[in-house]
Design a protein around this motif. Structure first.
Motif, short mmCIF file in Angstrom:
data_model
loop_
_atom_site.label_atom_id
_atom_site.label_comp_id
_atom_site.label_asym_id
_atom_site.label_seq_id
_atom_site.Cartn_x
_atom_site.Cartn_y
_atom_site.Cartn_z
N SER A 179 47.94 85.32 110.44
CA SER A 179 48.67 84.87 109.27
C SER A 179 50.03 85.53 109.19
CB SER A 179 47.90 85.24 108.00
OG SER A 179 46.62 84.69 108.01
N GLN A 180 50.95 84.87 108.50
CA GLN A 180 52.26 85.49 108.25
C GLN A 180 52.10 86.68 107.30
OE1 GLN A 180 55.28 82.78 106.91
NE2 GLN A 180 56.68 84.41 106.40
N GLY A 240 59.27 82.73 107.82
CA GLY A 240 59.09 83.09 109.22
C GLY A 240 58.96 84.57 109.50
N ARG A 241 59.24 85.43 108.55
CA ARG A 241 59.13 86.88 108.77
C ARG A 241 57.71 87.35 108.41
NH1 ARG A 241 63.14 91.69 106.82
NH2 ARG A 241 61.99 93.30 107.92
N HIS A 242 57.17 88.25 109.21
CA HIS A 242 55.83 88.77 108.97
C HIS A 242 55.83 89.71 107.77
CE1 HIS A 242 52.42 91.63 110.04
NE2 HIS A 242 51.85 90.49 109.74
N TYR A 243 54.83 89.57 106.91
CA TYR A 243 54.66 90.44 105.75
C TYR A 243 53.32 91.14 105.87
CZ TYR A 243 58.78 88.52 103.54
OH TYR A 243 60.07 88.17 103.25
N ALA A 268 49.75 80.44 109.39
CA ALA A 268 50.64 81.19 110.27
C ALA A 268 52.05 81.26 109.71
CB ALA A 268 50.66 80.56 111.66
N SER A 269 52.38 80.34 108.81
CA SER A 269 53.71 80.32 108.21
C SER A 269 53.58 79.91 106.74
CB SER A 269 54.59 79.31 108.95
OG SER A 269 55.87 79.26 108.38
#
Length: 113
Positions: free
Chosen positions: A4-5, A93-96, A54-55
């Motif tokens: 997951s994002q 789009g950035r991972h958290y 994923a996003s």
């Protein structure tokens, strides 16, 4: 499994190890309501990496941890039967990564990487 994002990692500060088996739900704010978009349980390393898509688009999100169930399964009383972390995804789009450091009578969190 897709990562997951938004991911989390729960550490049990009372024993100094990952918190295995913590139920976690991921929700997004839509108008004045919260809509569940994913759920999971922390693995043997205390991580939940497959909670949702994923996003995700920018917006407000919430991680709900069922800490009461986690501590009850260990025969431990807790002051916090649930922990809810409300945060904002600002960049698509950035991972958290949102970790939780947990004990029966306290918790802390931070923006991870």
């Amino acid at each position: 499994m897709t990562t997951s994002q938004i991911t989390t990692h729960v550490l049990d500060a009372t024993v100094g190890r990952p918190a295995v088996g913590v139920p976690v739900e991921l929700s997004v704010r839509e108008a004045s309501d919260w809509v569940r978009i994913g759920a999971g349980v922390t693995d043997d390393d205390g991580r939940a990496t497959g909670l949702g898509p994923a996003s995700v688009p920018p917006g407000e999100y919430r991680l709900h941890f069922d800490t009461g169930a986690f501590f009850a399964a260990r025969g431990t009383d807790t002051f916090y039967p649930e922990v809810v972390l409300h945060f904002e995804v600002a960049e698509a789009g950035r991972h958290y990564h949102v970790p939780l450091l947990l004990s029966p009578f306290a918790y802390s969190t931070y923006r991870g990487s």
